[in-house]
Design a protein around this motif. Structure first.
Motif, short mmCIF file in Angstrom:
data_model
loop_
_atom_site.label_atom_id
_atom_site.label_comp_id
_atom_site.label_asym_id
_atom_site.label_seq_id
_atom_site.Cartn_x
_atom_site.Cartn_y
_atom_site.Cartn_z
N GLY A 44 -33.96 -2.52 -14.48
CA GLY A 44 -33.78 -1.16 -15.00
C GLY A 44 -32.91 -0.26 -14.15
O GLY A 44 -32.90 0.96 -14.34
N LYS A 45 -32.13 -0.85 -13.25
CA LYS A 45 -31.28 -0.04 -12.38
C LYS A 45 -30.25 0.74 -13.19
O LYS A 45 -30.01 1.93 -12.95
CB LYS A 45 -30.57 -0.94 -11.35
N GLY A 46 -29.63 0.06 -14.16
CA GLY A 46 -28.59 0.71 -14.95
C GLY A 46 -29.10 1.90 -15.75
O GLY A 46 -28.44 2.94 -15.83
N CYS A 75 -27.30 14.04 -16.11
CA CYS A 75 -27.73 15.39 -15.74
C CYS A 75 -26.99 15.98 -14.54
O CYS A 75 -26.91 17.20 -14.40
CB CYS A 75 -29.24 15.41 -15.47
N LEU A 76 -26.44 15.13 -13.67
CA LEU A 76 -25.84 15.64 -12.44
C LEU A 76 -24.35 15.93 -12.59
O LEU A 76 -23.68 15.40 -13.46
CB LEU A 76 -26.05 14.62 -11.31
N ASP A 77 -23.86 16.79 -11.71
CA ASP A 77 -22.44 17.13 -11.70
C ASP A 77 -21.67 15.92 -11.17
O ASP A 77 -21.85 15.51 -10.03
CB ASP A 77 -22.20 18.34 -10.79
N PRO A 78 -20.79 15.34 -12.00
CA PRO A 78 -20.08 14.12 -11.57
C PRO A 78 -19.13 14.34 -10.40
O PRO A 78 -18.73 13.38 -9.75
CB PRO A 78 -19.31 13.70 -12.83
N ARG A 79 -18.78 15.60 -10.12
CA ARG A 79 -17.89 15.86 -8.99
C ARG A 79 -18.57 15.56 -7.66
O ARG A 79 -17.89 15.33 -6.64
CB ARG A 79 -17.44 17.33 -9.00
N TRP A 80 -19.89 15.57 -7.65
CA TRP A 80 -20.65 15.37 -6.41
C TRP A 80 -21.47 14.10 -6.44
O TRP A 80 -22.30 13.88 -5.56
CB TRP A 80 -21.57 16.57 -6.15
N LEU A 81 -21.25 13.26 -7.46
CA LEU A 81 -22.03 12.03 -7.60
C LEU A 81 -21.10 10.83 -7.64
O LEU A 81 -20.12 10.82 -8.38
CB LEU A 81 -22.86 12.08 -8.89
N HIS A 82 -21.41 9.82 -6.85
CA HIS A 82 -20.60 8.61 -6.80
C HIS A 82 -21.51 7.39 -6.97
O HIS A 82 -22.50 7.24 -6.25
CB HIS A 82 -19.85 8.51 -5.47
N VAL A 83 -21.20 6.55 -7.93
CA VAL A 83 -21.99 5.36 -8.21
C VAL A 83 -21.18 4.13 -7.81
O VAL A 83 -20.03 3.97 -8.22
CB VAL A 83 -22.38 5.27 -9.70
N TRP A 84 -21.82 3.27 -7.00
CA TRP A 84 -21.12 2.09 -6.50
C TRP A 84 -21.86 0.82 -6.90
O TRP A 84 -22.87 0.47 -6.29
CB TRP A 84 -21.00 2.14 -4.98
N PRO A 85 -21.38 0.11 -7.93
CA PRO A 85 -21.95 -1.21 -8.23
C PRO A 85 -21.45 -2.21 -7.20
O PRO A 85 -20.24 -2.25 -6.89
CB PRO A 85 -21.42 -1.51 -9.64
N GLN A 100 -17.08 2.58 3.88
CA GLN A 100 -16.02 3.26 3.14
C GLN A 100 -16.54 4.00 1.92
O GLN A 100 -15.85 4.86 1.37
CB GLN A 100 -14.96 2.24 2.72
N ARG A 101 -17.75 3.67 1.50
CA ARG A 101 -18.33 4.31 0.31
C ARG A 101 -19.42 5.32 0.65
O ARG A 101 -20.06 5.86 -0.25
CB ARG A 101 -18.88 3.21 -0.62
N VAL A 102 -19.63 5.55 1.94
CA VAL A 102 -20.54 6.62 2.33
C VAL A 102 -19.93 7.93 1.87
O VAL A 102 -18.75 8.20 2.13
CB VAL A 102 -20.76 6.62 3.86
N ASP A 110 -25.79 0.58 -6.71
CA ASP A 110 -26.42 -0.37 -7.63
C ASP A 110 -26.30 -1.74 -6.98
O ASP A 110 -25.30 -2.43 -7.12
CB ASP A 110 -25.69 -0.33 -8.98
N ARG A 111 -27.31 -2.13 -6.24
CA ARG A 111 -27.30 -3.19 -5.24
C ARG A 111 -26.51 -2.69 -4.04
O ARG A 111 -25.78 -1.70 -4.13
CB ARG A 111 -26.78 -4.51 -5.78
N SER A 112 -26.63 -3.38 -2.92
CA SER A 112 -26.12 -2.77 -1.69
C SER A 112 -25.89 -3.80 -0.60
O SER A 112 -25.74 -4.99 -0.88
CB SER A 112 -27.15 -1.73 -1.21
N TRP A 113 -25.91 -3.29 0.63
CA TRP A 113 -25.76 -4.16 1.81
C TRP A 113 -26.92 -5.14 1.95
O TRP A 113 -26.84 -6.09 2.72
CB TRP A 113 -25.65 -3.31 3.08
N TYR A 114 -27.97 -4.93 1.18
CA TYR A 114 -29.10 -5.86 1.24
C TYR A 114 -28.79 -7.20 0.57
O TYR A 114 -29.59 -8.14 0.67
CB TYR A 114 -30.35 -5.22 0.64
#
Length: 258
Positions: free
Chosen positions: A47-49, A58-68, A87-89, A99-103
């Protein structure tokens, strides 16, 4: 059936209220230059997606970054394995959702034997150091594991297979991973033990019910982001307050409607 429908509607109303609160939190964090990093992990079809979509709505996309997070590309394979995540911090005041990560290094790469044992074993300390640095720099870090059973996953895979609009979500890798379910459980449990620290604990959420999982995630984010955060709104420009007080900014007295 009616009871289930009412329960779903009630969950949607609760979610809408939480979404509104997150909007206010995002604005406050932006004003105060506080960044956030959210890690979403869990089995395929957890259910991550759906959670990310509801954040994006709901959030302002200018301040939100999604990284698959997918397998590293050729240039990334020649770099330190954490560099692509550095580089994506986000910049301060922005949020990044992974959406998944360094783990993946201690989950997929471990189970699929894409990394040698000594490589993924030393990754635990590297991950802890990476996350500690993020927090020392002022980022709010929230690590979420969406937990589902093998039976729930199979049910959701079947629903995807039967829906032409969702079949694209199914991959050969999804099916192959089911055969290694227990291996992933072992990897996950060691990951919890080695990387759930006092300052960056893992948050385990039962995601077998999607509606309740979304509510739990939004409540958790509201709780974590509101810590030590001032919610006092900024003063509005005098021209704005004057206008809405019924006084024209270009006259000496209140403006009256004819």
């Amino acid at each position: 059936m009616s009871g289930k429908k009412n329960s779903r509607q009630d969950a949607e109303h609760q979610l809408a209220a939480l979404q509104h609160q997150l909007v206010l939190l995002q604005q406050a964090m932006s004003r105060q230059q506080r960044g956030a990093v959210v890690v979403l992990e869990g089995p395929d079809a957890a259910g991550k997606g759906g959670i990310i979509r509801r954040l994006g709505w709901c959030l302002d996309p200018r301040w939100l970054h999604v990284w698959p997070t997918n397998a590293p590309n050729e240039p990334e394979r020649t770099q330190h394995w954490l560099q692509r995540f550095w580089q994506r911090v986000p910049q301060q005041g922005h949020w990044a959702v992974f959406d998944r990560s360094w783990y993946g290094r201690v989950l997929v790469e471990r189970v699929e034997q894409l990394a040698a044992a000594e490589v993924w074993q030393r990754a635990y300390d590297q991950i802890n150091a990476f996350e500690q640095t993020l927090q020392q720099e002022g980022f709010v870090l929230v690590k979420i594991w969406l937990d589902i059973s093998a039976e729930t996953q199979l049910k959701r895979f079947t629903e995807r297979y039967q829906d032409p609009a969702k079949q694209w979500k199914l991959t050969a890798e999804d099916i192959r991973n089911r055969a290694r379910w227990e291996d992933y459980v072992l990897a996950r449990d060691e990951m919890f033990t080695r990387t759930s620290t006092r300052h960056a604990p893992w948050q385990l959420i039962d995601a077998n019910d999607k509606d309740q999982a979304r509510l739990a995630v939004f409540k958790l984010l509201q709780q974590e982001f509101s810590k030590d955060l001032s919610m006092t709104p900024p003063l509005l420009p005098a021209a704005v307050t004057t206008f809405f007080a019924g006084t024209s900014p270009h006259s000496d007295g209140p403006a009256h409607a004819e």
